[in-house]
Structure formats: C-alpha cells, structure tokens
Write a protein that holds these residues in place. Structure first.
Motif, PDB file in Angstrom:
ATOM      1  N   ILE A  92     -42.020 -12.341 -40.580  1.00 31.46           N
ATOM      2  CA  ILE A  92     -42.148 -11.271 -39.591  1.00 31.46           C
ATOM      3  C   ILE A  92     -41.908  -9.970 -40.354  1.00 31.46           C
ATOM      4  O   ILE A  92     -40.778  -9.673 -40.763  1.00 31.46           O
ATOM      5  CB  ILE A  92     -41.111 -11.395 -38.460  1.00 31.46           C
ATOM      6  N   ALA A  93     -42.973  -9.199 -40.596  1.00 32.45           N
ATOM      7  CA  ALA A  93     -42.846  -7.948 -41.344  1.00 32.45           C
ATOM      8  C   ALA A  93     -42.642  -6.784 -40.375  1.00 32.45           C
ATOM      9  O   ALA A  93     -43.313  -6.707 -39.339  1.00 32.45           O
ATOM     10  CB  ALA A  93     -44.078  -7.710 -42.193  1.00 32.45           C
ATOM     11  N   ILE A  94     -41.713  -5.897 -40.720  1.00 32.17           N
ATOM     12  CA  ILE A  94     -41.413  -4.739 -39.879  1.00 32.17           C
ATOM     13  C   ILE A  94     -41.442  -3.480 -40.744  1.00 32.17           C
ATOM     14  O   ILE A  94     -40.777  -3.419 -41.776  1.00 32.17           O
ATOM     15  CB  ILE A  94     -40.018  -4.868 -39.231  1.00 32.17           C
ATOM     16  N   ASN A  95     -42.217  -2.488 -40.301  1.00 31.80           N
ATOM     17  CA  ASN A  95     -42.238  -1.192 -40.983  1.00 31.80           C
ATOM     18  C   ASN A  95     -41.169  -0.302 -40.338  1.00 31.80           C
ATOM     19  O   ASN A  95     -41.319   0.118 -39.194  1.00 31.80           O
ATOM     20  CB  ASN A  95     -43.613  -0.549 -40.847  1.00 31.80           C
ATOM     21  N   PRO A  96     -40.080  -0.011 -41.065  1.00 26.45           N
ATOM     22  CA  PRO A  96     -38.991   0.781 -40.493  1.00 26.45           C
ATOM     23  C   PRO A  96     -39.142   2.288 -40.651  1.00 26.45           C
ATOM     24  O   PRO A  96     -38.349   3.048 -40.090  1.00 26.45           O
ATOM     25  CB  PRO A  96     -37.781   0.286 -41.298  1.00 26.45           C
ATOM     26  N   ASN A  97     -40.132   2.722 -41.419  1.00 25.75           N
ATOM     27  CA  ASN A  97     -40.250   4.151 -41.719  1.00 25.75           C
ATOM     28  C   ASN A  97     -40.732   4.958 -40.515  1.00 25.75           C
ATOM     29  O   ASN A  97     -41.555   4.486 -39.724  1.00 25.75           O
ATOM     30  CB  ASN A  97     -41.212   4.378 -42.883  1.00 25.75           C
ATOM     31  N   ASP A  98     -40.241   6.178 -40.400  1.00 21.31           N
ATOM     32  CA  ASP A  98     -40.704   7.091 -39.357  1.00 21.31           C
ATOM     33  C   ASP A  98     -42.076   7.633 -39.760  1.00 21.31           C
ATOM     34  O   ASP A  98     -42.198   8.271 -40.813  1.00 21.31           O
ATOM     35  CB  ASP A  98     -39.703   8.238 -39.193  1.00 21.31           C
ATOM     36  N   PRO A  99     -43.117   7.405 -38.953  1.00 22.75           N
ATOM     37  CA  PRO A  99     -44.464   7.852 -39.326  1.00 22.75           C
ATOM     38  C   PRO A  99     -44.626   9.365 -39.352  1.00 22.75           C
ATOM     39  O   PRO A  99     -45.574   9.867 -39.965  1.00 22.75           O
ATOM     40  CB  PRO A  99     -45.360   7.211 -38.258  1.00 22.75           C
ATOM     41  N   VAL A 100     -43.711  10.096 -38.705  1.00 19.59           N
ATOM     42  CA  VAL A 100     -43.762  11.559 -38.786  1.00 19.59           C
ATOM     43  C   VAL A 100     -43.310  11.999 -40.169  1.00 19.59           C
ATOM     44  O   VAL A 100     -43.894  12.899 -40.778  1.00 19.59           O
ATOM     45  CB  VAL A 100     -42.884  12.202 -37.692  1.00 19.59           C
ATOM     46  N   ALA A 101     -42.281  11.323 -40.679  1.00 23.75           N
ATOM     47  CA  ALA A 101     -41.779  11.636 -42.021  1.00 23.75           C
ATOM     48  C   ALA A 101     -42.743  11.155 -43.101  1.00 23.75           C
ATOM     49  O   ALA A 101     -42.877  11.785 -44.147  1.00 23.75           O
ATOM     50  CB  ALA A 101     -40.403  11.001 -42.225  1.00 23.75           C
ATOM     51  N   VAL A 102     -43.406  10.018 -42.824  1.00 29.03           N
ATOM     52  CA  VAL A 102     -44.353   9.447 -43.790  1.00 29.03           C
ATOM     53  C   VAL A 102     -45.655   9.103 -43.053  1.00 29.03           C
ATOM     54  O   VAL A 102     -45.829   7.997 -42.538  1.00 29.03           O
ATOM     55  CB  VAL A 102     -43.778   8.168 -44.447  1.00 29.03           C
ATOM     56  N   PRO A 103     -46.596  10.051 -42.989  1.00 24.63           N
ATOM     57  CA  PRO A 103     -47.837   9.840 -42.236  1.00 24.63           C
ATOM     58  C   PRO A 103     -48.625   8.592 -42.652  1.00 24.63           C
ATOM     59  O   PRO A 103     -49.294   7.975 -41.812  1.00 24.63           O
ATOM     60  CB  PRO A 103     -48.637  11.120 -42.517  1.00 24.63           C
ATOM     61  N   ASP A 104     -48.541   8.213 -43.929  1.00 19.89           N
ATOM     62  CA  ASP A 104     -49.284   7.028 -44.378  1.00 19.89           C
ATOM     63  C   ASP A 104     -48.641   5.720 -43.915  1.00 19.89           C
ATOM     64  O   ASP A 104     -49.163   4.640 -44.185  1.00 19.89           O
ATOM     65  CB  ASP A 104     -49.426   7.030 -45.905  1.00 19.89           C
ATOM     66  N   ASP A 105     -47.500   5.825 -43.219  1.00 19.59           N
ATOM     67  CA  ASP A 105     -46.885   4.654 -42.596  1.00 19.59           C
ATOM     68  C   ASP A 105     -47.087   4.660 -41.082  1.00 19.59           C
ATOM     69  O   ASP A 105     -46.335   4.020 -40.344  1.00 19.59           O
ATOM     70  CB  ASP A 105     -45.388   4.586 -42.935  1.00 19.59           C
ATOM     71  N   SER A 106     -48.106   5.371 -40.637  1.00 22.68           N
ATOM     72  CA  SER A 106     -48.420   5.411 -39.211  1.00 22.68           C
ATOM     73  C   SER A 106     -48.956   4.063 -38.749  1.00 22.68           C
ATOM     74  O   SER A 106     -49.363   3.217 -39.563  1.00 22.68           O
ATOM     75  CB  SER A 106     -49.470   6.487 -38.925  1.00 22.68           C
ATOM     76  N   PHE A 107     -48.985   3.837 -37.453  1.00 20.83           N
ATOM     77  CA  PHE A 107     -49.472   2.575 -36.889  1.00 20.83           C
ATOM     78  C   PHE A 107     -50.930   2.333 -37.285  1.00 20.83           C
ATOM     79  O   PHE A 107     -51.314   1.211 -37.636  1.00 20.83           O
ATOM     80  CB  PHE A 107     -49.319   2.607 -35.368  1.00 20.83           C
ATOM     81  N   LYS A 109     -52.478   3.480 -39.954  1.00 18.81           N
ATOM     82  CA  LYS A 109     -52.510   3.149 -41.384  1.00 18.81           C
ATOM     83  C   LYS A 109     -51.992   1.735 -41.638  1.00 18.81           C
ATOM     84  O   LYS A 109     -52.436   1.064 -42.574  1.00 18.81           O
ATOM     85  CB  LYS A 109     -51.672   4.169 -42.171  1.00 18.81           C
ATOM     86  N   MET A 110     -51.039   1.286 -40.823  1.00 16.87           N
ATOM     87  CA  MET A 110     -50.558  -0.093 -40.934  1.00 16.87           C
ATOM     88  C   MET A 110     -51.692  -1.074 -40.671  1.00 16.87           C
ATOM     89  O   MET A 110     -51.845  -2.082 -41.367  1.00 16.87           O
ATOM     90  CB  MET A 110     -49.413  -0.330 -39.947  1.00 16.87           C
ATOM     91  N   LYS A 111     -52.489  -0.783 -39.658  1.00 16.57           N
ATOM     92  CA  LYS A 111     -53.639  -1.638 -39.343  1.00 16.57           C
ATOM     93  C   LYS A 111     -54.602  -1.693 -40.526  1.00 16.57           C
ATOM     94  O   LYS A 111     -55.089  -2.768 -40.889  1.00 16.57           O
ATOM     95  CB  LYS A 111     -54.369  -1.108 -38.106  1.00 16.57           C
ATOM     96  N   LEU A 125     -44.208  -2.233 -36.014  1.00 13.12           N
ATOM     97  CA  LEU A 125     -43.668  -0.893 -36.235  1.00 13.12           C
ATOM     98  C   LEU A 125     -42.363  -0.747 -35.469  1.00 13.12           C
ATOM     99  O   LEU A 125     -42.297  -1.013 -34.266  1.00 13.12           O
ATOM    100  CB  LEU A 125     -44.654   0.184 -35.774  1.00 13.12           C
ATOM    101  N   ASP A 126     -41.318  -0.338 -36.175  1.00 17.34           N
ATOM    102  CA  ASP A 126     -39.999  -0.131 -35.564  1.00 17.34           C
ATOM    103  C   ASP A 126     -40.001   1.239 -34.885  1.00 17.34           C
ATOM    104  O   ASP A 126     -39.427   2.202 -35.384  1.00 17.34           O
ATOM    105  CB  ASP A 126     -38.909  -0.228 -36.630  1.00 17.34           C
ATOM    106  N   VAL A 127     -40.643   1.299 -33.726  1.00 13.78           N
ATOM    107  CA  VAL A 127     -40.760   2.562 -32.991  1.00 13.78           C
ATOM    108  C   VAL A 127     -39.374   3.057 -32.595  1.00 13.78           C
ATOM    109  O   VAL A 127     -38.578   2.326 -32.010  1.00 13.78           O
ATOM    110  CB  VAL A 127     -41.632   2.383 -31.724  1.00 13.78           C
ATOM    111  N   GLY A 128     -39.085   4.306 -32.924  1.00 11.63           N
ATOM    112  CA  GLY A 128     -37.783   4.875 -32.621  1.00 11.63           C
ATOM    113  C   GLY A 128     -36.695   4.431 -33.584  1.00 11.63           C
ATOM    114  O   GLY A 128     -35.533   4.817 -33.437  1.00 11.63           O
ATOM    115  N   GLN A 129     -37.084   3.604 -34.557  1.00 14.05           N
ATOM    116  CA  GLN A 129     -36.154   3.120 -35.596  1.00 14.05           C
ATOM    117  C   GLN A 129     -34.872   2.557 -34.975  1.00 14.05           C
ATOM    118  O   GLN A 129     -33.761   2.926 -35.332  1.00 14.05           O
ATOM    119  CB  GLN A 129     -35.840   4.250 -36.579  1.00 14.05           C
ATOM    120  N   LYS A 130     -35.044   1.611 -34.066  1.00 13.87           N
ATOM    121  CA  LYS A 130     -33.910   1.006 -33.359  1.00 13.87           C
ATOM    122  C   LYS A 130     -33.519  -0.366 -33.896  1.00 13.87           C
ATOM    123  O   LYS A 130     -32.405  -0.838 -33.645  1.00 13.87           O
ATOM    124  CB  LYS A 130     -34.242   0.904 -31.868  1.00 13.87           C
TER     125      LYS A 130
END
Length: 202
Positions: A92-107, A109-111, A125-130
C-alpha cells in the motif's frame, strides 16, 4: 548589524518552522496497534485496509514521485508487491507530500507516474497529511509492515541496505521480515534507518 543578524535568524527560523514535519509525539512503534485509514487511490476510489478481507498484512510504504530515493526504489517496490501480494502481504503506497509544496507530487502527477511505471498496487494521497504523522514517517521511502489479524506494526525502516543502487543490495530487510512472518518466525531486524528525502509540508 546585530539587529540585522537577529532579524535574519528569526526569518530563517520562521521559514524552517513552516516546513516542520507533523510527526505525532505518540507515533507508532514496533508492537503498536494502528488505526485504519481511508485515502483516495489514483483510480479515484477510496481505499482502506479493511477492504483487504483476505490479507495477512500490509507493506505500507510512504513514497512519492519526486524524491530520487523513492524513484530509485520504484522497481523494488513493484517487485515486493508482485512477490508478496499473492502470499497475503500487498503493498500500500502512500504519497505524504503536500502537493502545494511540491507540485510534481500532485494527484494528477501521481496518476501519470503510476501509469508510466505500471504500479501494481494502490498509490494513495495523504490529503491533509493526516496519516503519515500517526505512523511517524519522516522520509520517502519509509516502510511499515503491519499484520492484519491484530493490526500491529512488525517492522519499520528501509526496504534494503542500498538506498539508491539496487546492484549493491546485500540485505533485504523487508523481504527478510516478510519471510519470517510467513514462517511464523521472529523478525531478526525489526527496525532499520530509513534513508531518503524529508517529507514536504506546506
């Protein structure tokens, strides 16, 4: 001059504090029971661990598109999923990065990255980094092996002992831990040091 230096120091502290990781003080340790989570997968469906009725456990990996360490481990993550999913331990892979801070880690771009690499596992995507703070993840990649029957953490750390070059791997930490669990044996190395990029926050 002293006032200028003090001002610069305060500005730097304020800047760095804005990018401080949100790791919980009571983050998961070996033997702790984790809470289930629900995050959006790249297929736009919501995924929870409880969805995996027949799983024996999970290889939860905090990873991303942009970190060179994560990129260097992508093929190894795919191989782990292909080898152990059929044995009951899917990745189960989870992207923890904030996409605002790192645009290339946006949803979006993940696709793109998942399609490009042919990911065989959910990429959430760990939306809200919770979620990542509860685990105490600090790097990408950072691995947690959890057993399904008791939802307890059995391993925390790196995939293996070569963070960038797969040709230099001499010890496969995650595979060794999974093999031990499948045999009902004790994991010899329950914790190793995760090496990678710091998780990015806004």
């Amino acid at each position: 001059m002293k006032i200028l230096k003090t001002t610069l120091v305060l500005v730097m502290v304020a800047f760095l504090s804005a990018f401080t990781l949100k790791v919980d003080k009571e983050s998961y340790k070996i033997g702790d029971k984790i809470e289930d989570f629900t995050l959006k997968n790249i297929d736009n469906k919501m995924v929870s661990l409880s969805d995996y009725k027949n799983a024996k456990g999970f290889v939860i990996i905090f990873t991303c598109n942009t970190c060179p360490y994560s990129v260097a481990n992508e093929d190894r993550i795919i191989a782990l999923d292909k080898k152990y999913k059929e044995k009951g331990f899917p990745v189960i892979a989870i992207n923890p990065n904030d996409p605002v801070a790192v645009p290339d880690d946006s949803f979006a771009k993940m696709k793109d990255r998942a399609n490009e690499k042919g990911f065989t596992f959910p990429y959430l995507l760990d939306v809200g980094q919770k979620v990542y703070p509860k685990f105490g993840a600090t790097k990408t990649p950072h691995v947690y092996i959890v057993t399904k029957n008791d939802m307890k953490v059995k391993y925390i750390g790196a995939i293996d002992n070569s963070s960038r070059n797969p040709d230099k791997v001499t010890e496969k930490y995650v595979e060794n831990a999974l093999d031990a669990l499948l045999k009902g044996a004790e994991i010899q190395k329950k914790e190793t040091r995760a090496i990678g990029c710091t998780i990015k926050v806004q």
